[in-house]
Scaffold this motif. Sequence first.
Motif, short mmCIF file in Angstrom:
data_model
loop_
_atom_site.label_atom_id
_atom_site.label_comp_id
_atom_site.label_asym_id
_atom_site.label_seq_id
_atom_site.Cartn_x
_atom_site.Cartn_y
_atom_site.Cartn_z
N MET B 1 -66.03 13.99 -76.38
CA MET B 1 -66.56 12.64 -76.64
C MET B 1 -67.69 12.30 -75.65
O MET B 1 -68.77 11.94 -76.02
CB MET B 1 -65.42 11.64 -76.52
N ILE B 2 -67.35 12.44 -74.34
CA ILE B 2 -68.36 12.20 -73.30
C ILE B 2 -68.51 13.49 -72.50
O ILE B 2 -67.58 13.90 -71.80
CB ILE B 2 -67.95 11.04 -72.36
N ASP B 3 -69.68 14.12 -72.60
CA ASP B 3 -69.85 15.37 -71.86
C ASP B 3 -70.25 15.07 -70.40
O ASP B 3 -70.44 13.91 -70.02
CB ASP B 3 -70.88 16.29 -72.55
N GLU B 4 -70.40 16.13 -69.62
CA GLU B 4 -70.64 15.94 -68.18
C GLU B 4 -71.96 15.24 -67.91
O GLU B 4 -72.06 14.41 -67.01
CB GLU B 4 -70.60 17.30 -67.47
N ILE B 5 -72.97 15.60 -68.69
CA ILE B 5 -74.30 15.00 -68.47
C ILE B 5 -74.26 13.50 -68.75
O ILE B 5 -74.77 12.68 -67.97
CB ILE B 5 -75.36 15.70 -69.35
N LEU B 6 -73.62 13.15 -69.86
CA LEU B 6 -73.52 11.73 -70.19
C LEU B 6 -72.65 11.00 -69.17
O LEU B 6 -72.97 9.88 -68.74
CB LEU B 6 -72.95 11.55 -71.61
N ALA B 7 -71.58 11.67 -68.74
CA ALA B 7 -70.69 11.05 -67.74
C ALA B 7 -71.45 10.75 -66.45
O ALA B 7 -71.27 9.68 -65.84
CB ALA B 7 -69.50 11.96 -67.46
N GLU B 8 -72.31 11.67 -66.07
CA GLU B 8 -73.09 11.46 -64.84
C GLU B 8 -73.98 10.23 -64.99
O GLU B 8 -74.10 9.42 -64.07
CB GLU B 8 -73.95 12.70 -64.56
N PHE B 9 -74.61 10.11 -66.15
CA PHE B 9 -75.45 8.94 -66.39
C PHE B 9 -74.61 7.66 -66.35
O PHE B 9 -74.99 6.67 -65.69
CB PHE B 9 -76.16 9.07 -67.75
N LEU B 10 -73.48 7.66 -67.02
CA LEU B 10 -72.67 6.44 -67.12
C LEU B 10 -72.16 5.99 -65.74
O LEU B 10 -71.91 4.79 -65.54
CB LEU B 10 -71.48 6.67 -68.06
N GLN B 11 -72.01 6.94 -64.83
CA GLN B 11 -71.46 6.62 -63.51
C GLN B 11 -72.54 6.52 -62.43
O GLN B 11 -72.26 6.57 -61.25
CB GLN B 11 -70.42 7.68 -63.10
N SER B 12 -73.80 6.35 -62.88
CA SER B 12 -74.90 6.40 -61.93
C SER B 12 -75.30 5.03 -61.36
O SER B 12 -76.26 4.93 -60.61
CB SER B 12 -76.13 7.04 -62.59
N GLY B 13 -74.54 3.99 -61.71
CA GLY B 13 -74.87 2.66 -61.21
C GLY B 13 -75.73 1.91 -62.21
O GLY B 13 -76.93 1.74 -62.02
N LEU B 14 -75.11 1.49 -63.29
CA LEU B 14 -75.83 0.85 -64.41
C LEU B 14 -75.44 -0.62 -64.53
O LEU B 14 -74.47 -1.07 -63.91
CB LEU B 14 -75.50 1.57 -65.72
N GLY B 15 -76.20 -1.34 -65.33
CA GLY B 15 -75.79 -2.69 -65.71
C GLY B 15 -74.74 -2.55 -66.80
O GLY B 15 -75.01 -1.96 -67.85
N ILE B 16 -73.53 -3.04 -66.53
CA ILE B 16 -72.43 -2.82 -67.48
C ILE B 16 -71.89 -4.16 -67.98
O ILE B 16 -71.66 -5.08 -67.20
CB ILE B 16 -71.28 -2.03 -66.81
N HIS B 17 -71.72 -4.24 -69.28
CA HIS B 17 -71.16 -5.45 -69.90
C HIS B 17 -70.01 -5.04 -70.80
O HIS B 17 -70.04 -3.99 -71.44
CB HIS B 17 -72.23 -6.21 -70.69
N PHE B 18 -69.01 -5.92 -70.85
CA PHE B 18 -67.76 -5.59 -71.50
C PHE B 18 -67.48 -6.63 -72.58
O PHE B 18 -67.38 -7.83 -72.29
CB PHE B 18 -66.65 -5.60 -70.43
N GLY B 19 -67.36 -6.19 -73.83
CA GLY B 19 -67.14 -7.12 -74.94
C GLY B 19 -65.74 -7.02 -75.51
O GLY B 19 -65.18 -5.92 -75.62
N THR B 20 -65.20 -8.18 -75.89
CA THR B 20 -63.89 -8.23 -76.54
C THR B 20 -63.98 -9.24 -77.69
O THR B 20 -65.03 -9.83 -77.91
CB THR B 20 -62.80 -8.71 -75.56
N ARG B 21 -62.85 -9.46 -78.36
CA ARG B 21 -62.83 -10.50 -79.41
C ARG B 21 -61.40 -11.02 -79.57
O ARG B 21 -60.42 -10.33 -79.25
CB ARG B 21 -63.40 -9.97 -80.71
N ASN B 22 -61.30 -12.24 -80.10
CA ASN B 22 -59.95 -12.80 -80.32
C ASN B 22 -59.52 -12.56 -81.77
O ASN B 22 -60.20 -11.87 -82.54
CB ASN B 22 -59.91 -14.28 -79.92
N GLU B 23 -58.44 -13.17 -82.16
CA GLU B 23 -57.91 -12.94 -83.51
C GLU B 23 -58.76 -13.59 -84.59
O GLU B 23 -58.66 -13.26 -85.77
CB GLU B 23 -56.45 -13.43 -83.60
#
Lengths: 460, 152
Positions: B1-23
Motif C-alpha cells: 500500500m505504502i512503499d518505502e519511498i512514499l513512506a519517507e516522503f510522508l514522514q519528512s515533516g509535512l503539513g498534515i490534516h485529518f478529516g472525519t465525519r459524523n453519522e
Amino acid sequence: MSLGLERMASCFQGIIPAMFYTCSQDGTPNAAFLSHVDYVDATHVALSFQFFNKSRRNIAENPHAVVHLTDPDNAQGWALRLTYERSETSGPIFDRMFWRIEAIASYTGLKGIFKLLAADIYKVESVESVPEEDGQPDRQAPPLRAKPPDPVFTMKALQDLSMQINTADSLEHLLDSIVVGLKRHFNFSHSMIALAGEKPDTLVMIASRGYEQSGAGAEVHFGEGIIGLVAEAKKPIRISGLMRGMLHAYAAKRRAEEKGWCSDERRVPLPGLENPSSQLGVPLTVRGELIGVLCIESETPYRFHEEDKTSIELLGSYLAVAIQNMQLQDDEVEGSSGTVAGPPASATVESRVTRRELAYYRDEEVVMLDGEYLIRSLPARILWKLLQMRERDGRSEFTNRELRLDKSLNLPDFKDNLETRLLLLRRRLEEKGGGIRLVPKGRGRFALDVTGDLELVERD
Amino acid sequence: MIDEILAEFLQSGLGIHFGTRNEQLEPAGCRAAAVKVEGDGRHVVVYLPKAASPQVFGNLRTNGHAAVSMARPTDDRAVQLKGLMLFSWDAKPEEEHLARAQWNGFLGQLDAIGLPGAATSSWKIFPCVAVRIKVTAVFNQTPGPDAGGALS
C-alpha cells in the motif's frame, strides 16, 4: 447574529492555504488543500472549482463541508461550517476569481489548464475557532505575514498625486510624475505603465520606476501576465498571496507536464519584480477605450485591499483622462512647422572611433544596432526616417508635424499617438541606443543626436 | 500500500490534516503533528493534538472513518490516505519526540516559503493522541489535472 466574516478579511487573501473537509455519500471523509477562499458577503464564501476532484464530487452528493482558515496576522485558525448553495460561471464573484487565477496561470504557462470552471458559493452556517490553532493575543511571536500596511488609497494621497501630475507639461513628464507620485504619496516603490501599442491587442511598456531595467519598448500581449489580463478584462485585478498561488500552480504544471498535457515552455517572464507578493493592475480607460494599464507591485503580501477598489478605479479613470488629454494636446499644439536647419546636435560631442552598423529590416520593420535588437514597428520606421534625413540632408532637428505629414510613415489619420511613439523611441534609445539620442527641443520639436560614426544599412 | 519511498516522503515533516465525519455525514477535521508509517505499509499512526475539536475524536469513536491529507509546502506535492481507526492512545514520550521532529521539519518548510514557522508557537499541537489507522486507499493529491488519482 453576525458571523463576523467581515472582520476576517486577512484570512481570505490566500496567504496560507485553507483546508477543505467534505464527505461522500458512502461516508468516506475527504481533506483537501485549497489555495484560496473568497469572501462573498456576511454569510457566504466562494471556493474555486478548477478540477473535477474528489471534493467536488463529494459536494455534488452531500452539500455539507467545513473549511479551515488561518489568520496570517495572528495564526488563529477558524473553522467555517458550510452548505453548498450554487455554482456561478459569470458575474462579479466569478470574474474576480477568474482573473486572479488567469494571472497566476499566465505566469506559470498554464493558461487553459489551470483555470476557473466555476465559483462555488457556500452558505456559512457557523464560524468557530480551531482549538489547536490558538492565535497570539499578545503578538509576541512574529505574525505569519508582515504587518498590514495602513490603508493607502486615501483622498489626501489621491489629491496630492493629482496636484503633482497637473503640473506636467508633456506626456513624458506626466508619465514620470505618475510613477514618482505613486512612490511619494502612496509609498509604492515598484510601478509601471504600459500604453496601447501599434499592433492590436498589444501594450508597450513606456514608463516604470523601481526596476533595474526600465523595460521601455517591451511588448505585452493581451492575456499575458497581470498587465495583459487587465487589458483584456478592462477591470482592476488585485492579487495577494501571489507566491502561494504560484507554488500551487507550479505543482499543477509539473503534473500536467508529466502527463504530456502541456508543453515544457518556460513561463512568460514576469515584468518587474522577480517574486512579487502582491500585484495590482489598473486599466486606464476613457469612455470604454483602453489607453493603457498601470501595474503596481509589492514584495509585501496583502499590500492592496479589496476595500480600495473604488479608489483604484477612480485613480485609473483620472490617470487615463490625463494621459489621453496630454496625447491630444501634444498632437494639437506643436512648434513651428517646417524644418529646422542647424548643425548636427552631436557636432560638439567627441566622436567615437568605433563605427557602428544600424540596420533597418524593411519587411519586419525592425531596427538592429550592431546586431542587437533595438526597436520595431512605428518607432523603428521613425528612427530610420530620421537617420536617413540626417545623412542625406545633414539635418539634426525635426518636428512632430513633419513626421505626421510624412505619408511614408503610415501614421493613422486619427489618434496616431505619435508623441507616445516618440517617447517610447527616446526611452529605448536612452537604454539601448548607445550614442543615438532624441533630445526634446520644446513642444513638438526634437533633435536627433548621434555620437560617432554610424553606417546605415537597409535590408529586406 | 505504502512503499518505502512514499513512506519517507510522508514522514519528512509535512503539513498534515485529518478529516472525519459524523453519522449525518457532516465533516470535521483538525491539524496533525506527524505520521508514522508501519513496516507493513498498511497501517499508519497519526499524532493528533489533544486540544483538537472533540467532534474529531467523537467521530472516530463512532465510525472510525478517517482521511489524512499530507502536503509539502515548498512544492505542494500532496498525498491523501483513507482508512479506518483501529484504536488510539495518549502518545508516549518517545512518540512525541518523533512527532516533534516531524513538526519542526514542517515549520522549516514554512520558513522556506516565507511564512515564519515561529508564528505558530501559540498552537496547541502537543501533547498528542496517537491514532492507529488501517489504510484502505492512497491517492495523489498534488494540484493538477490528475489530482485524486489512486496511488495504490
